[in-house]
Design a protein around this motif. Structure first.
Motif, PDB file in Angstrom:
ATOM      1  N   VAL A  98      51.851  34.740  51.509  1.00  0.00           N
ATOM      2  CA  VAL A  98      51.538  36.149  51.752  1.00  0.00           C
ATOM      3  C   VAL A  98      50.285  36.560  50.991  1.00  0.00           C
ATOM      4  N   LEU A  99      50.190  36.115  49.726  1.00  0.00           N
ATOM      5  CA  LEU A  99      49.010  36.479  48.947  1.00  0.00           C
ATOM      6  C   LEU A  99      47.767  35.818  49.521  1.00  0.00           C
ATOM      7  N   GLY A 100      47.960  34.681  50.188  1.00  0.00           N
ATOM      8  CA  GLY A 100      46.824  34.040  50.824  1.00  0.00           C
ATOM      9  C   GLY A 100      46.266  34.901  51.937  1.00  0.00           C
ATOM     10  N   PHE A 101      47.145  35.596  52.666  1.00  0.00           N
ATOM     11  CA  PHE A 101      46.688  36.489  53.730  1.00  0.00           C
ATOM     12  C   PHE A 101      46.270  37.837  53.174  1.00  0.00           C
ATOM     13  N   GLY A 102      47.127  38.386  52.301  1.00  0.00           N
ATOM     14  CA  GLY A 102      46.899  39.772  51.875  1.00  0.00           C
ATOM     15  C   GLY A 102      46.690  39.899  50.385  1.00  0.00           C
ATOM     16  N   GLY A 103      45.932  38.979  49.813  1.00  0.00           N
ATOM     17  CA  GLY A 103      45.714  39.038  48.373  1.00  0.00           C
ATOM     18  C   GLY A 103      44.625  40.018  47.979  1.00  0.00           C
ATOM     19  N   GLY A 104      44.080  40.729  48.981  1.00  0.00           N
ATOM     20  CA  GLY A 104      42.931  41.592  48.708  1.00  0.00           C
ATOM     21  C   GLY A 104      43.198  42.621  47.633  1.00  0.00           C
ATOM     22  N   LYS A 105      44.376  43.217  47.707  1.00  0.00           N
ATOM     23  CA  LYS A 105      44.712  44.262  46.756  1.00  0.00           C
ATOM     24  C   LYS A 105      44.788  43.696  45.340  1.00  0.00           C
ATOM     25  N   LEU A 106      45.435  42.551  45.252  1.00  0.00           N
ATOM     26  CA  LEU A 106      45.574  41.899  43.952  1.00  0.00           C
ATOM     27  C   LEU A 106      44.198  41.527  43.409  1.00  0.00           C
ATOM     28  N   VAL A 107      43.342  41.082  44.341  1.00  0.00           N
ATOM     29  CA  VAL A 107      41.993  40.696  43.918  1.00  0.00           C
ATOM     30  C   VAL A 107      41.253  41.907  43.376  1.00  0.00           C
ATOM     31  N   SER A 108      41.379  43.045  44.079  1.00  0.00           N
ATOM     32  CA  SER A 108      40.610  44.192  43.608  1.00  0.00           C
ATOM     33  C   SER A 108      41.163  44.709  42.292  1.00  0.00           C
ATOM     34  N   SER A 109      42.490  44.598  42.073  1.00  0.00           N
ATOM     35  CA  SER A 109      42.960  45.051  40.761  1.00  0.00           C
ATOM     36  C   SER A 109      42.589  44.048  39.681  1.00  0.00           C
ATOM     37  N   ALA A 110      42.546  42.759  40.048  1.00  0.00           N
ATOM     38  CA  ALA A 110      42.049  41.770  39.087  1.00  0.00           C
ATOM     39  C   ALA A 110      40.592  42.052  38.781  1.00  0.00           C
ATOM     40  N   ASN A 111      39.876  42.474  39.822  1.00  0.00           N
ATOM     41  CA  ASN A 111      38.456  42.773  39.666  1.00  0.00           C
ATOM     42  C   ASN A 111      38.255  43.941  38.712  1.00  0.00           C
ATOM     43  N   PRO A 141      21.392  38.449  35.776  1.00  0.00           N
ATOM     44  CA  PRO A 141      20.685  39.120  36.868  1.00  0.00           C
ATOM     45  C   PRO A 141      21.126  38.574  38.206  1.00  0.00           C
ATOM     46  N   GLY A 142      21.249  39.464  39.191  1.00  0.00           N
ATOM     47  CA  GLY A 142      21.574  39.027  40.532  1.00  0.00           C
ATOM     48  C   GLY A 142      23.046  38.829  40.774  1.00  0.00           C
ATOM     49  N   SER A 143      23.891  39.228  39.825  1.00  0.00           N
ATOM     50  CA  SER A 143      25.319  39.049  40.047  1.00  0.00           C
ATOM     51  C   SER A 143      25.843  40.164  40.941  1.00  0.00           C
ATOM     52  N   GLY A 144      26.814  39.829  41.760  1.00  0.00           N
ATOM     53  CA  GLY A 144      27.385  40.814  42.659  1.00  0.00           C
ATOM     54  C   GLY A 144      28.141  41.861  41.863  1.00  0.00           C
ATOM     55  N   ASN A 145      27.777  43.104  42.017  1.00  0.00           N
ATOM     56  CA  ASN A 145      28.423  44.120  41.200  1.00  0.00           C
ATOM     57  C   ASN A 145      29.004  45.231  42.059  1.00  0.00           C
ATOM     58  N   SER A 146      29.180  44.970  43.348  1.00  0.00           N
ATOM     59  CA  SER A 146      29.723  46.020  44.195  1.00  0.00           C
ATOM     60  C   SER A 146      31.207  46.190  43.902  1.00  0.00           C
ATOM     61  N   ALA A 147      31.699  47.361  44.221  1.00  0.00           N
ATOM     62  CA  ALA A 147      33.060  47.698  43.813  1.00  0.00           C
ATOM     63  C   ALA A 147      34.104  46.889  44.570  1.00  0.00           C
ATOM     64  N   THR A 148      33.748  46.400  45.757  1.00  0.00           N
ATOM     65  CA  THR A 148      34.777  45.780  46.578  1.00  0.00           C
ATOM     66  C   THR A 148      34.856  44.280  46.393  1.00  0.00           C
ATOM     67  N   SER A 149      33.762  43.663  45.999  1.00  0.00           N
ATOM     68  CA  SER A 149      33.753  42.207  45.959  1.00  0.00           C
ATOM     69  C   SER A 149      34.111  41.697  44.582  1.00  0.00           C
ATOM     70  N   ALA A 150      35.045  40.761  44.565  1.00  0.00           N
ATOM     71  CA  ALA A 150      35.395  40.151  43.290  1.00  0.00           C
ATOM     72  C   ALA A 150      34.551  38.923  43.051  1.00  0.00           C
ATOM     73  N   LEU A 187      41.710  35.409  36.455  1.00  0.00           N
ATOM     74  CA  LEU A 187      43.002  36.107  36.474  1.00  0.00           C
ATOM     75  C   LEU A 187      43.727  35.854  37.785  1.00  0.00           C
ATOM     76  N   PHE A 188      42.982  35.952  38.893  1.00  0.00           N
ATOM     77  CA  PHE A 188      43.613  35.752  40.196  1.00  0.00           C
ATOM     78  C   PHE A 188      44.051  34.304  40.354  1.00  0.00           C
ATOM     79  N   TYR A 189      43.197  33.385  39.896  1.00  0.00           N
ATOM     80  CA  TYR A 189      43.522  31.970  40.053  1.00  0.00           C
ATOM     81  C   TYR A 189      44.745  31.594  39.239  1.00  0.00           C
ATOM     82  N   LEU A 190      44.875  32.208  38.054  1.00  0.00           N
ATOM     83  CA  LEU A 190      46.058  31.944  37.230  1.00  0.00           C
ATOM     84  C   LEU A 190      47.325  32.262  38.019  1.00  0.00           C
ATOM     85  N   LEU A 191      47.308  33.424  38.693  1.00  0.00           N
ATOM     86  CA  LEU A 191      48.489  33.813  39.477  1.00  0.00           C
ATOM     87  C   LEU A 191      48.670  32.881  40.670  1.00  0.00           C
ATOM     88  N   ALA A 192      47.556  32.570  41.355  1.00  0.00           N
ATOM     89  CA  ALA A 192      47.638  31.706  42.529  1.00  0.00           C
ATOM     90  C   ALA A 192      48.209  30.351  42.136  1.00  0.00           C
TER      91      ALA A 192
END
Lengths: 518, 106
Positions: free
Chosen positions: A479-492, A328-337, A346-351
């Motif tokens: 670069v992923l540090g600045f623009g990793g958003g896309k990768l994060v959302s696909s990981a999400n 309960p109370g977990s963030g479930n919005s589509a944009t936030s990982a 998954l993201f951390y493995l790549l990072a």
């Protein structure tokens, strides 16, 4: 049933391409002409590119419950991409002097690259596993080639010793998690993960099942180099050739984390009390042991081995949290990982992968007196000699430490942030303290590159592939540090599907759209 | 697949399998000869195989026995690998004692 089989096989095209590529490498490596033998690297590269494209173009596999079906696509593409980077590190020198410098590193033949591709195939297969037999075979396919790669990559006593150590402990851990699998099968009467999951839901207090699960988790700890199966890491990482070590730091670890997620998916998130305590205890012990022992090392390869252990500890937090919607109370919005532990892992493995590959790539480019560069003294004053390589090393160290704007910072934000939203405050405090300790060995690496005076006669190998790999990994880490958003959302997205029990048509179409829009 | 075995018979088989597994593990931890250590991991694998077959017969489910075939295959692959590595080591240092290997130390 047969239709299901056809569907399953249809998701395996990337793996089939990889295996075909491995066979092609093996055959070409046997050619009598040296010029033809040298094309194996290109064959391996082409194989990875094709497999990656097929994986990216493929549709997400329909999930049968606990499988990592949704993740499989993300993992396959990521493995192909990181595989290319690792391949660059394993190219040899093109100049005569470079070859002379690398006397202890034999010209890698077709069999090395065949094993290389087989091992990566194992990770891809792990991601698509939905059966204990499948999972066991995939894990072994990942591990067995790595033992040979360690022995082949460097003609030194140390490499042989580390290969034997790695192999024996690997075989023991395989037997351990296999016994766990046997008990899981015994409890549930089926090797299908979905059936075992159903059985676990119906019988939450089955002792046999729990015991089997604990054995499986402890056995898999070997693959991710977590306590209590971590002690091999430093020796093996030091003994293996640097490019092979980079491989060891990413590939078996990824397979291990995927297997761990699959195993814990059997009991589902939130994890039952005893299992949750076990994972939390392993996580804390792993990160603490890794960071404290990392402080007292003088060999950079050993330091990076302990850093690999410590990072496994951080990632276990994400494993503990699991996919969203489980508490309960977990963030479930589509944009936030944040709140999605699986996506964070998954993201951390790549990072972590990009950062550590960059660090090992720098070591792979340097030679000291007919040996690999591996101590702090060897790195001293690198800035004056090879500014580009020094910059790569600094980026890698800071990213592993988790300083913004590197990708390691973003990874830690998602991981620790997710743990916070689930209320694991104590664990996050311990993890942050551990990150602070880790500054004690990452900063000296960066400092000795920049501020120290050159101490030893360090030579650089003219190997364009390795240098390009080092620079590329560092660029990705920034670069992923600045623009990793896309990768994060696909990981999400990938992490979200894991929980979805019976993917109804509507949401599947929805996911297809999300995948294509990226 | 005939009749399922009863609880008592299952317990006997599981005990045998568990015993093999534990013996293998103890041997792996206390013996220092590389070949013996390898045989101990094989013993662990065989303990798993016995367990799987017993459960397969208990549940009357054939997938456990299929699993055993794959386990044996992997065990064979590991045997080939182990002997290759042991020969490699023996050539460079004429001993099979695991204690003789200490090049790598922090």
């Amino acid at each position: 049933m047969s239709n299901l089989m056809v569907d399953k096989v249809a998701t395996l095209w990337p793996e089939m391409v990889m295996l075909a590529g491995a066979v092609a490498c093996l055959m070409t490596g046997l050619s009598s002409q040296a010029s033809r033998r040298r094309t194996v690297v290109w064959i391996a590269a082409a194989t990875l590119v094709i497999a990656g494209i097929i994986a990216a173009a493929g549709t997400a596999q329909a999930t049968s419950g606990v499988g990592l079906a949704g993740m499989a696509k993300f993992i396959k593409v990521a493995v192909a991409a990181v595989g290319l980077l690792l391949l660059m590190l394993n190219t040899s020198s093109t100049s005569q002097e470079g070859v002379a410098l690398m006397r202890d590193t034999p010209e890698l033949g077709g069999e090395f690259f065949a094993f290389f591709l087989c091992s990566l195939t194992g990770v891809m297969l792990t991601a698509g596993a939905d059966d204990l037999v499948w999972l066991f075979l995939a894990l072994e396919l990942t591990s067995l080639p790595t033992y040979v790669m360690v022995a082949m990559g460097r003609q030194k006593l140390e490499a042989r010793e580390s290969a034997v150590k790695y192999f024996f402990l690997g075989a023991m851990s395989a037997a351990l998690f296999l016994y766990g699998f046997a008990l899981l099968y015994g409890a549930a009467g089926s090797t299908q993960l979905a059936d075992i999951h159903q059985y676990a839901l119906d019988n939450p207090h089955d002792g046999l099942l729990m015991f089997g699960l604990v054995l499986a988790v402890v056995g898999i700890c070997f693959k991710i180099a977590a306590v209590p199966m971590h002690f091999y890491a430093a020796d093996v990482y030091q003994g293996a050739a640097s490019p092979v070590t980079a491989f060891l730091a990413f590939v078996p670890k990824s397979a291990g984390f995927l297997a761990l997620l699959l195993m814990l998916g059997i009991v589902g998130w939130p994890l039952p009390q005893p299992i949750a305590w076990l994972i939390a205890a392993i996580a804390v012990a792993t990160m603490t042991v890794g960071n404290v022992l990392g402080l007292v090392q003088s060999n950079v390869k050993r330091v990076l081995a302990y850093s690999s252990i410590a990072h496994s500890g951080y990632m276990l937090l994400g494993v503990l949290i699991g996919p969203p919607g489980s508490a309960p109370g977990s963030g479930n919005s589509a944009t936030s990982a944040i709140g999605n532990g699986v996506a964070a892992v998954l993201f951390y493995l790549l990072a972590y992968g990009f950062s550590t590959i960059a660090a090992f790539a720098v070591l792979a480019c340097l030679r000291v007196e007919n040996d690999e560069a591996q101590t702090y003294n060897d790195l001293a004053g690198l800035m004056q000699r090879r500014p580009a390589l020094a910059a790569v090393m600094v980026v890698a160290a800071l990213s592993l430490l988790g300083l913004p704007p590197m990708v390691g910072f973003l990874g830690k934000i998602y991981l620790f942030g997710s743990a916070l939203t689930q209320g694991y405050v104590v664990l996050v405090v311990i993890a942050v303290l551990n990150s602070a300790i880790s500054a004690g060995y990452y900063l000296p690496i960066a400092a000795s590159c920049i501020f120290s005076k050159p101490m030893r006669d360090v030579q650089t190998i003219e190997a364009p592939g390795r240098q390009a790999g080092a620079v590329l990994a560092a660029i990705l880490a920034v670069v992923l540090g600045f623009g990793g958003g896309k990768l994060v959302s696909s990981a999400n997205d990938a992490g979200r599907v894991v929980k979805q029990k019976h993917a109804d048509k509507v949401s599947q179409v929805d996911q297809e759209k999300q995948f294509t829009s990226q | 697949m005939g009749e399922p075995i009863n609880d008592v018979a299952l317990a006997h088989f599981l005990l045998t399998g568990g015993l093999l597994f534990v013996l293998g593990m103890i041997g792996f931890l206390i013996r220092r000869n590389l070949i013996i250590m390898f045989l101990c991991t094989e013993l662990m694998f065989q303990g798993v195989a016995v367990t799987l077959v017993a459960f397969s017969k208990f549940h009357l489910d054939v997938s456990g026995q299929t699993f055993v075939i794959f386990v044996l295959t992997i065990a064979a692959a590991e045997a080939a690998l182990a002997l290759g590595l042991v020969v490699l080591l023996f050539r460079s240092k004429h001993t099979l004692d695991a204690e003789a290997w200490g090049e790598l130390n922090g």
